[in-house]
Scaffold this motif. Structure first.
Motif, PDB file in Angstrom:
ATOM      1  N   UNK A  38       0.817  -1.218   0.000  1.00  0.00           N
ATOM      2  CA  UNK A  38       0.000   0.000   0.000  1.00  0.00           C
ATOM      3  C   UNK A  38       0.849   1.265   0.000  1.00  0.00           C
ATOM      4  N   UNK A  39       2.114   1.152   0.405  1.00  0.00           N
ATOM      5  CA  UNK A  39       2.998   2.319   0.440  1.00  0.00           C
ATOM      6  C   UNK A  39       3.675   2.587  -0.898  1.00  0.00           C
ATOM      7  N   UNK A  40       3.688   1.592  -1.782  1.00  0.00           N
ATOM      8  CA  UNK A  40       4.340   1.770  -3.080  1.00  0.00           C
ATOM      9  C   UNK A  40       3.520   2.698  -3.964  1.00  0.00           C
ATOM     10  N   UNK A  41       4.170   3.590  -4.703  1.00  0.00           N
ATOM     11  CA  UNK A  41       3.420   4.537  -5.533  1.00  0.00           C
ATOM     12  C   UNK A  41       2.802   3.911  -6.780  1.00  0.00           C
ATOM     13  N   UNK A  42       3.214   2.699  -7.125  1.00  0.00           N
ATOM     14  CA  UNK A  42       2.688   2.035  -8.319  1.00  0.00           C
ATOM     15  C   UNK A  42       3.033   0.558  -8.263  1.00  0.00           C
ATOM     16  N   UNK A  43       2.464  -0.188  -9.183  1.00  0.00           N
ATOM     17  CA  UNK A  43       2.785  -1.612  -9.294  1.00  0.00           C
ATOM     18  C   UNK A  43       3.882  -1.814 -10.335  1.00  0.00           C
ATOM     19  N   UNK A  44       4.463  -3.004 -10.340  1.00  0.00           N
ATOM     20  CA  UNK A  44       5.460  -3.343 -11.360  1.00  0.00           C
ATOM     21  C   UNK A  44       4.824  -3.319 -12.749  1.00  0.00           C
ATOM     22  N   UNK A  45       3.556  -3.690 -12.829  1.00  0.00           N
ATOM     23  CA  UNK A  45       2.857  -3.696 -14.119  1.00  0.00           C
ATOM     24  C   UNK A  45       2.701  -2.278 -14.661  1.00  0.00           C
ATOM     25  N   UNK A  46       2.458  -1.336 -13.778  1.00  0.00           N
ATOM     26  CA  UNK A  46       2.354   0.064 -14.221  1.00  0.00           C
ATOM     27  C   UNK A  46       3.683   0.545 -14.790  1.00  0.00           C
ATOM     28  N   UNK A  47       4.780   0.222 -14.095  1.00  0.00           N
ATOM     29  CA  UNK A  47       6.093   0.603 -14.614  1.00  0.00           C
ATOM     30  C   UNK A  47       6.328  -0.003 -15.988  1.00  0.00           C
ATOM     31  N   UNK A  60       7.236  11.517 -18.324  1.00  0.00           N
ATOM     32  CA  UNK A  60       6.997  12.479 -17.240  1.00  0.00           C
ATOM     33  C   UNK A  60       6.401  11.780 -16.016  1.00  0.00           C
ATOM     34  N   UNK A  61       5.483  10.850 -16.253  1.00  0.00           N
ATOM     35  CA  UNK A  61       4.899  10.110 -15.138  1.00  0.00           C
ATOM     36  C   UNK A  61       5.943   9.225 -14.461  1.00  0.00           C
ATOM     37  N   UNK A  62       6.827   8.642 -15.252  1.00  0.00           N
ATOM     38  CA  UNK A  62       7.885   7.802 -14.689  1.00  0.00           C
ATOM     39  C   UNK A  62       8.827   8.617 -13.798  1.00  0.00           C
TER      40      UNK A  62
END
Length: 403
Positions: A159-168, A198-200
């Motif tokens: 829950x603390x991670x800003x995104x999932x590995x799939x999003x990256x 930019x999102x990355x």
């Protein structure tokens, strides 16, 4: 003047180097004026062995990809992989001959043999301190960014991670979008200012912030080495995304920013290395000097602050720089230096190589202003006499033969 010049030189030995310095530096930087010459790399190896055996140095950093350097470090510290595999995959800049270098191979072999049977606290460490950058392109941020995410995902509540590995993975897309060689000359071909890039950049910044916030837990749950590795991933990911952003810039300052960003990435890696103990650093003089670096690109002069200047500004006398100059590289068209240059004055001495006390040399030269040597070979940067005051010492090699 010849006898006076002779009084400024010593044998190239670790003990003589230390006598030139006010104290043992955290980073001892040894420059080279050209790349790919085995004679200069052999000299580096000899000095490193002496620093290890006589002065307690435990690390060396070279001008190679910091991510690839982890492959070499894993081999020299734990025997992971094979020497052939490490030489093929652990060095970048193949155009400079790093992977094919016999001296680099011998360095890695010797470090592994030295470490065999020693406790981790006494083991030698290897690092590349350049970014994952080549002349023709910059790497995709995928490797560093996904590695950083993986380190955090293994130890931190999801829950603390800003995104999932799939999003990256979705935002990164195909790696060849990032590594397109055409982007180096045509900003319009770069993806560095795309919506996804930019999102990355925002996500990478959040991941690094989370790494910092969780430092006590991460060190306890893993190890300080693993935490340092995660920090390297973070520096590399954010550095690459910033580099790609400026690759997409069409302004006249584009190359100045790119060159400066590369040395900033180098400086970040060197400052992290300095936290861990004394190390020898080896790279081109232009990256390690305290003066501003410069070159001509497209007929225009470009200047930026070198990694050495950035590190020296923070470390003070805990950073020391030995420039290397030379007499001849006949196989590259660099012949006997003119007698009115610093190289010419040193070339007249009888021995093959020297450590030069530049402060005493400046006193000997007094009001004499040596001429700047003009290099006939684009790959060799001759000594700039105006930079002497910024050196802590100088290594002079009389002749560099073909090997």
């Amino acid at each position: 003047m010849a006898n006076d010049i002779k009084d400024t030189v010593h044998a190239v030995e670790a003990a003589a180097v230390m006598e030139l310095l006010p104290s043992r530096p955290r980073l001892l930087a040894l420059g080279e004026p050209t790349h790919g010459e085995e004679t200069l790399l052999d000299l580096r190896n000899d000095l490193f062995r002496q620093l290890v055996e006589q002065e307690g140095y435990r690390a060396i950093a070279v001008e190679s990809d910091c991510m690839r350097g982890l492959v070499v470090d894993d081999y020299v510290t734990g025997g992971t992989g094979t020497l052939d595999g490490v030489m093929a995959n652990g060095f970048s800049h193949p155009d400079l001959g790093l992977t094919a270098s016999a001296a680099n191979r011998e360095l890695v072999r010797w470090m592994r043999a030295y470490n065999d049977g020693r406790p981790a606290s006494e083991s030698l460490r290897f690092a590349g301190f350049d970014g994952p950058l080549e002349i023709t392109h910059a790497a995709s941020p995928r490797g560093a960014l996904t590695a950083l995410h993986g380190c955090l995902a293994a130890q931190v509540d999801a829950a603390l991670l800003p995104c999932t590995a799939e999003t990256l993975d979705r935002l990164l897309g195909a790696d060849d979008r990032w590594t397109d060689p055409a982007a180096m000359r045509d900003p319009a071909r770069s993806v560095g200012r795309s919506e996804g890039a930019r999102e990355l950049r925002l996500l990478a910044d959040d991941l690094v912030a989370l790494l910092d916030e969780r430092t006590p837990h991460l060190i306890t749950a893993t190890s300080r080495d693993e935490w340092n590795r995660a920090r390297l991933y973070g520096r590399t990911a954010t550095g690459l995304l910033r580099y790609h952003f400026w690759m997409a810039d069409a302004s006249p300052s584009r190359m100045t920013r790119l060159l400066g960003l590369r040395d900033r990435m180098m400086a970040g890696n060197l400052l992290a290395l300095a936290e861990r103990g004394p190390a020898l650093v080896h790279a081109h003089n232009g990256h390690l000097q305290r003066a501003r670096s410069s070159m001509r690109m497209g007929g225009r002069p470009v200047e930026w602050w070198s990694a050495g200047a950035l590190v020296s500004a923070q470390l003070g006398d805990r950073y020391a720089f030995l420039a290397t100059s030379l007499g001849t590289i006949h196989h590259k068209g660099v012949d006997t230096p003119p007698p009115d240059t610093v190289e010419g004055l040193l070339y007249a001495l009888p021995e093959d190589r020297y450590l030069v006390d530049v402060r005493r040399l400046a006193t000997v030269l007094a009001d004499t202003r040596p001429a700047a040597r003009v290099s006939p070979y684009y790959g060799y940067a001759s000594l700039d006499p105006s930079h002497l005051a910024g050196y802590d010492g100088m290594v002079f090699v009389k002749d560099v033969p073909r090997r």
